[in-house]
Design a protein around this motif. Structure first.
Motif, PDB file in Angstrom:
ATOM      1  N   ASP A 161      41.018  -2.144  -9.269  1.00 36.75           N
ATOM      2  CA  ASP A 161      41.601  -1.838  -7.960  1.00 36.75           C
ATOM      3  C   ASP A 161      41.233  -2.976  -7.008  1.00 36.75           C
ATOM      4  O   ASP A 161      40.153  -2.973  -6.421  1.00 36.75           O
ATOM      5  CB  ASP A 161      41.065  -0.507  -7.436  1.00 36.75           C
ATOM      6  N   ARG A 165      37.386  -8.578  -1.975  1.00 37.32           N
ATOM      7  CA  ARG A 165      38.585  -7.745  -1.844  1.00 37.32           C
ATOM      8  C   ARG A 165      39.831  -8.602  -2.074  1.00 37.32           C
ATOM      9  O   ARG A 165      39.937  -9.722  -1.568  1.00 37.32           O
ATOM     10  CB  ARG A 165      38.628  -7.128  -0.451  1.00 37.32           C
ATOM     11  N   ASP A 181      41.929  -3.606  -4.073  1.00 36.45           N
ATOM     12  CA  ASP A 181      41.605  -3.193  -2.713  1.00 36.45           C
ATOM     13  C   ASP A 181      40.199  -2.612  -2.602  1.00 36.45           C
ATOM     14  O   ASP A 181      39.632  -2.551  -1.504  1.00 36.45           O
ATOM     15  CB  ASP A 181      42.619  -2.153  -2.212  1.00 36.45           C
ATOM     16  N   ASN A 182      39.651  -2.193  -3.734  1.00 29.75           N
ATOM     17  CA  ASN A 182      38.285  -1.649  -3.762  1.00 29.75           C
ATOM     18  C   ASN A 182      37.547  -2.232  -4.966  1.00 29.75           C
ATOM     19  O   ASN A 182      37.229  -1.517  -5.927  1.00 29.75           O
ATOM     20  CB  ASN A 182      38.313  -0.122  -3.839  1.00 29.75           C
ATOM     21  N   PRO A 183      37.276  -3.537  -4.944  1.00 27.89           N
ATOM     22  CA  PRO A 183      36.690  -4.190  -6.112  1.00 27.89           C
ATOM     23  C   PRO A 183      35.227  -3.808  -6.313  1.00 27.89           C
ATOM     24  O   PRO A 183      34.532  -3.456  -5.358  1.00 27.89           O
ATOM     25  CB  PRO A 183      36.821  -5.675  -5.777  1.00 27.89           C
ATOM     26  N   PRO A 184      34.761  -3.898  -7.550  1.00 34.75           N
ATOM     27  CA  PRO A 184      33.365  -3.551  -7.817  1.00 34.75           C
ATOM     28  C   PRO A 184      32.407  -4.697  -7.504  1.00 34.75           C
ATOM     29  O   PRO A 184      32.809  -5.863  -7.422  1.00 34.75           O
ATOM     30  CB  PRO A 184      33.373  -3.258  -9.316  1.00 34.75           C
TER      31      PRO A 184
END
Length: 373
Positions: free
Chosen positions: A128, A138, A130-133
């Motif tokens: 994702d 981002r 938009d919500n990277p780990p």
């Protein structure tokens, strides 16, 4: 996504009757075969997806015989309705890209020392963006995974100075870093080896860092006038400013990794993001977040001459690829073919344009534009 739309009609669409769409139909059939036999394309942001196109896909593949321009035109008129996107937009733009052919060697030497790299096994898509780990920024589409720990991929400068030097990722070596850089921009290349062998490299992944257009930097810094910027102008500047060239190219932190494939015997182009071979002059790179691959798009650019006729540019193309710099609903990049002549054509192809989508008959977008009630 709701976009300003305006109904068009084939009978009054400028350039439609003069176009020669048989090659566009052949390109459409490739997308149809992929969608029906391999897997459907993801719907674009304005809602058109596989269910809308399925009937046209099946009709296109129902007769394997080659079609004429007139029968191709009748096919699209039967199964689609023309709708102009953002008719009041002033920023529609059409450009071109191509598949360069580059002399390479399988082993490095004093001259051939700039590598094309294949994708590291540990470079994986960000689930994702938009919500990277972890520490991945981002918006990054790819990240490294080291023993399950996510991390940003090194950028262009770090990679070119040895970040992956110990991983044996080299496919081949070129004699010019500029050639390698422009293959990254195009996303593909033909590699001609010293023994006469020719192979193809296609985009496999990228570092994830943002793409920066170095032509824009040259304009902003007063190095090249805006009205003279082109692929040839950028290459010329890089060639006469070798001490500054590497620094400029490294300001584009995005780095492309490739996969190597054999050339198909049918003369087809490289495989685009839509997973089918590209058709010169008829395959269009689009913003895949908005447009569904396989969509027919009629592009008009009154200030640009047609490739093969003394009339304004107006031709039907099929959305089959994408690119980092191709963003927005009225932005397209035409694949012009392979080799030096295609490069010259791509380098001169830049003009304001109007984009008319051919949307499936009976679709919500067709009804919204007033084609069906």
């Amino acid at each position: 996504m709701e976009l300003p739309l305006r109904r068009e009609d084939f009978s009054t669409l400028p350039g439609w009757a003069e176009d020669r769409p048989a090659a566009a139909f052949a390109a459409f059939c490739r997308s149809a075969e992929h969608a029906l036999r391999v897997g459907p394309y993801r719907a674009g942001g304005w809602g058109l997806g596989h269910a809308d196109f399925e009937s046209a896909y099946r009709a296109a593949l129902s007769d394997p015989a080659p079609v004429s321009d007139e029968s191709a035109r009748l096919f699209f008129q039967t199964h689609f309705r023309p709708v102009e996107i953002c008719p009041d937009a002033a920023d529609g733009l059409i450009t071109g890209y191509y598949e360069p052919e580059i002399e390479v060697r399988a082993r490095p030497d004093a001259r051939f020392r700039y590598p094309f790299l294949r994708k590291p096994d540990r470079l994986v898509p960000v689930p994702d963006p938009d919500n990277p780990p972890g520490d991945v920024p981002r918006g990054h589409a790819f990240m490294l995974e080291n023993d399950g720990v996510p991390a940003p991929c090194p950028d262009r400068q770090a990679i070119e100075t040895g970040a992956f030097a110990q991983e044996s990722l080299e496919i081949a070596w070129a004699a010019s870093r500029i050639d390698v850089f422009f293959a990254h921009v195009q996303g593909c290349a033909r590699l001609r080896y010293g023994d006469g062998r020719v192979t193809r490299i296609n985009y496999a992944a990228k570092s994830g860092h943002p793409f920066t257009a170095i032509g824009r930097l040259l304009i902003e810094r007063g190095e090249v006038p805006a009205d003279r910027i082109s692929m040839d102008a950028i290459r010329a500047w890089l060639a006469v400013e070798p001490d500054r060239a590497d620094r400029l190219m490294r300001e584009n932190r995005s780095f492309i990794f490739f996969s190597e494939t054999a050339l198909a015997g049918d003369g087809s182009g490289p495989v685009g993001a839509g997973r089918v071979p590209l058709e010169p002059g008829r395959s269009l790179a689009v913003d895949h977040r908005i447009h569904c691959y396989g969509s027919p798009v009629f592009v008009r650019a009154s200030g640009l001459a047609e490739f093969d006729a003394a009339r304004p540019f107006a031709r039907l193309m099929i959305a089959q690829d994408t690119g980092t710099a191709i963003t927005g609903p009225v932005r397209g990049d035409v694949f012009t073919g392979s080799g030096a002549a295609a490069g010259e054509r791509a380098g001169s192809l830049k003009a304001p344009a109007r984009f008319v989508m051919l949307v499936p008959a009976g679709s919500r977008i067709a009804r919204q534009a007033g084609h069906e009630r």
